[in-house]
Scaffold this motif. Structure first.
Motif, PDB file in Angstrom:
ATOM      1  N   UNK A 749      32.431 -14.772  17.881  1.00 31.12           N
ATOM      2  CA  UNK A 749      31.495 -15.675  18.543  1.00 31.12           C
ATOM      3  C   UNK A 749      30.391 -14.834  19.148  1.00 31.12           C
ATOM      4  N   UNK A 750      29.147 -15.174  18.853  1.00 29.02           N
ATOM      5  CA  UNK A 750      27.984 -14.449  19.379  1.00 29.02           C
ATOM      6  C   UNK A 750      27.159 -15.394  20.255  1.00 29.02           C
ATOM      7  N   UNK A 751      26.516 -14.810  21.275  1.00 24.15           N
ATOM      8  CA  UNK A 751      25.621 -15.578  22.125  1.00 24.15           C
ATOM      9  C   UNK A 751      24.205 -15.162  21.796  1.00 24.15           C
ATOM     10  N   UNK A 752      23.410 -16.110  21.340  1.00 22.09           N
ATOM     11  CA  UNK A 752      22.059 -15.840  20.885  1.00 22.09           C
ATOM     12  C   UNK A 752      21.088 -16.421  21.901  1.00 22.09           C
ATOM     13  N   UNK A 758      25.664 -20.439  21.624  1.00 28.33           N
ATOM     14  CA  UNK A 758      26.739 -19.727  20.943  1.00 28.33           C
ATOM     15  C   UNK A 758      26.716 -20.013  19.463  1.00 28.33           C
ATOM     16  N   UNK A 759      26.902 -18.916  18.674  1.00 25.64           N
ATOM     17  CA  UNK A 759      26.948 -19.029  17.217  1.00 25.64           C
ATOM     18  C   UNK A 759      28.255 -18.424  16.748  1.00 25.64           C
ATOM     19  N   UNK A 760      28.927 -19.165  15.842  1.00 27.12           N
ATOM     20  CA  UNK A 760      30.218 -18.692  15.325  1.00 27.12           C
ATOM     21  C   UNK A 760      29.991 -17.934  14.028  1.00 27.12           C
ATOM     22  N   UNK A 761      30.524 -16.697  13.960  1.00 25.82           N
ATOM     23  CA  UNK A 761      30.513 -15.957  12.708  1.00 25.82           C
ATOM     24  C   UNK A 761      31.744 -16.356  11.918  1.00 25.82           C
ATOM     25  N   UNK A 809      26.867 -17.986   9.561  1.00 23.41           N
ATOM     26  CA  UNK A 809      26.813 -18.300  10.974  1.00 23.41           C
ATOM     27  C   UNK A 809      26.631 -19.794  11.175  1.00 23.41           C
ATOM     28  N   UNK A 810      27.427 -20.379  12.079  1.00 24.92           N
ATOM     29  CA  UNK A 810      27.375 -21.833  12.337  1.00 24.92           C
ATOM     30  C   UNK A 810      27.209 -22.081  13.835  1.00 24.92           C
ATOM     31  N   UNK A 811      26.398 -23.075  14.158  1.00 27.06           N
ATOM     32  CA  UNK A 811      26.270 -23.534  15.542  1.00 27.06           C
ATOM     33  C   UNK A 811      26.402 -25.053  15.542  1.00 27.06           C
ATOM     34  N   UNK A 812      27.143 -25.605  16.532  1.00 16.67           N
ATOM     35  CA  UNK A 812      27.416 -27.044  16.590  1.00 16.67           C
ATOM     36  C   UNK A 812      26.394 -27.752  17.489  1.00 16.67           C
ATOM     37  N   UNK A 813      26.114 -28.983  17.148  1.00 19.17           N
ATOM     38  CA  UNK A 813      25.180 -29.797  17.932  1.00 19.17           C
ATOM     39  C   UNK A 813      25.864 -30.218  19.235  1.00 19.17           C
ATOM     40  N   UNK A 814      25.294 -29.784  20.393  1.00 18.97           N
ATOM     41  CA  UNK A 814      25.774 -30.176  21.723  1.00 18.97           C
ATOM     42  C   UNK A 814      27.235 -29.797  21.986  1.00 18.97           C
ATOM     43  N   UNK A 815      27.655 -28.658  21.463  1.00 19.15           N
ATOM     44  CA  UNK A 815      29.034 -28.215  21.713  1.00 19.15           C
ATOM     45  C   UNK A 815      29.084 -26.695  21.569  1.00 19.15           C
ATOM     46  N   UNK A 816      29.667 -26.005  22.589  1.00 18.27           N
ATOM     47  CA  UNK A 816      29.700 -24.549  22.548  1.00 18.27           C
ATOM     48  C   UNK A 816      31.074 -23.961  22.870  1.00 18.27           C
TER      49      UNK A 816
END
Length: 837
Positions: A749-752, A758-761, A809-816
């Motif tokens: 998990x990375x913080x951009x 937060x972005x999930x690898x 890399x994936x990031x969710x809408x309104x969820x971290x």
């Protein structure tokens, strides 16, 4: 003496006090405290309505607790509780009525006492005035006689008068002894007293001759006639002889229903209508002779006129319908009533056409019967048979049941090539429920694939054992096309009718059943009636269900006008005031008033029953109904049909269309052409108008074009139900199906920065990951989030999809809330249109 000294003022319940100034003779006046009564608002009694509703519904043939006529959600216990509540309310009202009657009697006694006091006071005043007047007249007479005596004494005596014994008598005796003047003397005396006018006697009657000049001059207004003077003299003579006792009043028992017209109340009391209206006005009710008043007000008026009140219930009006038992010597043989039943397209109407040698089936839309037909056939042996042809389609269940209930013999038609079908089984059940004998006609035996034995065998499964199988049910192999077996079928019917020994009394008031009803253009409401008892004649007054009428014309099955119809004869009856329900009972009564009263009572009873059944009495029921209305989509329709039976069958078929998500709601259905009012209702509700074998009139068509209301015409019930089913399917929400297309595992998990969060690898382990797809986040095989992807990157580029084995890399809408080790489930949604089965 004041009328209000320490006493309660005159009045009625709910009155307002006030003062009225009364004027008497000789300028006397008096102020009296009076009260005016408020107009009472008539509210139907809930208890009586529910009770009479049960009585009325029994006449119409529908039990009070019939679940099919009751709204959903009301159980038998709930209905019983409501009826008990209504009965308790009625008991309370009766107790209150008894208390009111006692209070009214006390008030009436108080009014009577005060009235007697006022009359005694007025009588004393009149006697005192009469005494004073008599004394003044006596003094005036004595003064006049004394003046005349002085004048005679002053006159010089020309010659001595002869001795006259009367001259020495008192003045009063001399006046009595003086002879009456002649007519000429009376005229001369009148002429001396006042020329130009005729003298009058003390009674105000004109004396002497009346000239044209005097008549035109008008010497004092209206004159008393000779007849009036004679009546006055006769009253004086009777008073002198002590014969002035008033005539004894005839006291009557007056029947007072829940509501009554003022003129009818006056007629029952044998009083003048004007007097009754005047009495009502005195009590504060401004009504005319054609208006209705309630029972309490009518009772007050009846008692005021001195009659006895007999309270009757509204349901008593139906007692005029004769329910006498026929004597054995009055019974005469009647033709049997045979109903032809069976599955659709098994040849019922064609078989009847072959017997009648007519062609009814060719005239039916789609080749299927959609009405009940009634016909009379005369066999070769001379026997008269009455046939009823019922529809076989599934929608016409109530028509088949109606046909079985008025019949003597059921002919069950089964096609030899099709055998026993669903409506065949239903017809068997109707015949068994009605308790009528059955004859099986195995039709279409001329076809190559006909198998009569298969029909006989399958009938065994439904407890119908034919004679060929050693049973007691007659079976005949027939063919409507070739005419095979028709004579044998008629013989079987004649044999069965002889066994039944059918008889009826033709000399009593007619009673019959409505087989079908329709609204015919030019003829008005028309009912097809099968006479069961008595003889129906032209001019008879009858009541049928909630309608009434006078027989204007009778038309038989050949289209000919007849003067009368006896038992087992089907006729079309013209002269109704409205279209009755199919299945209603026709009864002949004596007067129009009775027929109208019974019809009004039944209409009100049916209205009260619907109101009682439809009223939600608990908050839970209201909430459940509101919730159901929110979750269920409705397709509203307005239906008009040619006959009552077809409209009823279509409504029943449409009520079965739908499921827990969508339903068809019939806003209104009726018989006759489509009118402007139907278009207005459809426009307000956004509903189409369905016409079954009817058309819209010109104003309705113009109104529909202006308002954009769709009118659809049908002649076959199959097409109508299929179209409505398709339209209702459009209201169904589409079914959503999910297809799983891949899985991915979060490695890091990375913080951009820059607002990305937060972005999930991830590593795509199975399938493919797409940007447009839906995703679920699984942690320990438990779904903790479902949503959509905000971003999908491969290295630093935004991509549409990533295949298996690649990292992204994936990031969710309104969820971290994502952690390493979580699994991402990737799926796509597909909407599938649904239809009603």
């Amino acid at each position: 003496m004041s009328d209000t000294d320490g006493k309660k003022p005159l009045g009625l319940r709910g009155a307002r006090p006030g003062q009225v100034k009364q004027s008497f003779s000789h300028g006397r006046t008096k102020s009296v405290v009076v009260e005016t009564k408020r107009k009472r608002v008539v509210v139907p009694k809930a208890g009586a309505g529910a009770k009479s509703a049960g009585a009325g519904s029994g006449k119409a043939g529908a039990p009070a607790g019939d679940p099919s006529r009751r709204p959903a959600g009301i159980t038998d216990a709930e209905m019983e509780r409501r009826l008990k509540a209504l009965q308790a309310a009625k008991a309370r009202e009766e107790d209150e009525a008894i208390a009111r009657e006692a209070e009214e009697r006390r008030r009436e006694e108080e009014r009577q006492r005060r009235r007697e006091e006022i009359e005694a006071k007025e009588r004393e005043e009149r006697e005192r005035e009469d005494a004073l007047r008599a004394k003044a007249e006596e003094e005036e007479r004595e003064k006049r006689e004394a003046e005349e005596g002085r004048q005679r004494a002053a006159e010089p005596a020309s010659e001595p008068a002869p001795a006259d014994p009367a001259a020495t008598a008192p003045v009063s005796e001399r006046a009595q002894a003086r002879p009456a003047p002649r007519k000429a003397d009376r005229e001369r005396q009148a002429d001396r007293e006042g020329r130009g006018g005729k003298a009058r006697d003390d009674g105000g009657r004109r004396s002497g001759k009346l000239t044209l000049k005097e008549a035109l001059a008008g010497d004092g207004g209206r004159q008393r006639s000779m007849a009036a003077m004679k009546r006055k003299q006769e009253r004086a003579r009777q008073k002198a002889l002590g014969q002035s006792a008033p005539r004894e009043k005839v006291v009557r028992d007056v029947q007072v229903p829940e509501t009554i017209v003022v003129s009818e109340l006056a007629n029952r009391m044998a009083e003048r209508v004007a007097d009754v209206v005047k009495a009502l006005m005195k009590n504060g009710l401004m009504v005319t002779q054609n208006q209705s008043i309630d029972a309490d007000t009518a009772e007050l008026i009846v008692e005021e006129f001195g009659h006895h009140v007999v309270r009757v219930s509204d349901s008593d009006v139906e007692q005029v319908i004769d329910t006498v038992e026929d004597r054995a010597e009055d019974l005469k043989p009647r033709p049997p009533i045979i109903t032809i039943m069976g599955h659709v397209d098994h040849g019922k109407t064609s078989l009847l056409d072959a017997i009648r040698q007519t062609s009814v089936a060719s005239g039916e839309a789609g080749g299927i019967t959609q009405h009940i037909g009634a016909y009379q056939v005369k066999s070769e042996s001379g026997a008269v048979l009455t046939f009823l042809d019922t529809p076989g389609h599934a929608a016409f269940t109530s028509m088949r049941a109606r046909g079985a209930n008025v019949t003597d013999i059921v002919v069950l038609v089964v096609a030899a090539d099709d055998s026993v079908m669903p409506q065949t089984i239903e017809a068997i059940n109707h015949a068994k429920a009605a308790g009528v004998p059955m004859i099986v006609a195995i039709n279409k035996c001329d076809k190559p694939d006909a198998d009569p034995n298969k029909v006989r065998t399958e009938l065994l499964q439904h407890e119908v054992v034919v004679e060929a199988m050693s049973g007691d049910v007659q079976d005949v192999e027939v063919s409507a096309t070739t005419g095979m077996g028709l004579d044998q079928l008629l013989e079987s019917i004649a044999l069965q009718s002889e066994i039944l020994e059918l008889k009826a009394n033709p000399d009593r008031a007619a009673m019959g059943a409505v087989i079908e009803a329709k609204l015919d253009v030019g003829r008005g409401p028309v009912a097809t009636v099968l006479v069961q008892y008595g003889t129906l004649r032209r001019g008879d007054i009858f009541v049928v269900g909630e309608q009434w009428g006078k027989v204007r014309a009778l038309i038989n099955d050949q289209g000919e006008r007849v003067e009368e119809a006896g038992p087992s004869v089907p006729v079309e009856v013209l002269g109704l005031n409205g279209t009755p329900e199919a299945g209603d009972v026709l009864n002949v009564v004596e007067t129009e008033a009775q027929a109208r009263e019974i019809a009004d009572y039944r209409h009100q009873a049916a209205k009260d029953k619907r109101a009682a059944a439809g009223a939600a009495t608990t908050l839970e029921q209201l909430m459940a109904k509101a919730k159901a209305d929110e979750t269920v989509a409705e397709l509203p329709v307005v239906l008009k049909a040619d006959v009552q039976g077809s409209a009823e069958a279509i409504v029943q078929a449409l009520e079965k269309v739908g499921n827990e998500e969508v339903r068809v709601r019939v806003l209104h259905y009726g018989v006759g052409a489509i009118t402007e009012s139907d278009i207005g209702l459809a426009e307000a509700s956004g509903a189409p108008v369905l016409g079954f074998n009817v058309r819209a009139n010109a104003p309705a068509r113009n109104s529909a074009n202006q308002k954009g209301v769709e009118i659809r015409y049908y002649s076959v019930i199959y097409d109508l139900v299929d179209d409505i089913k398709a339209a209702a399917s459009g209201l169904l929400s589409a079914e959503v199906r999910e297809h799983f297309i891949g899985y991915a595992t979060i490695k890091e998990v990375f913080k951009v920065s820059g607002g990305v969060g937060k972005v999930a690898g991830c590593l795509v382990t199975e399938g493919v990951a797409r940007r447009s797809a839906g995703v679920r986040l699984l942690r320990d095989d438990v779904v903790i989030h479902e949503g959509t992807l905000k971003t999908l990157k491969r290295f630093k580029d935004e991509v549409k999809e990533v295949i298996s084995g690649q990292e992204c890399g994936m990031a969710f809408e309104n969820y971290e809330d994502i952690r390493p080790g979580d699994v991402i489930e990737i799926f796509e949604r597909e909407e599938v249109e649904r239809t009603l089965s």
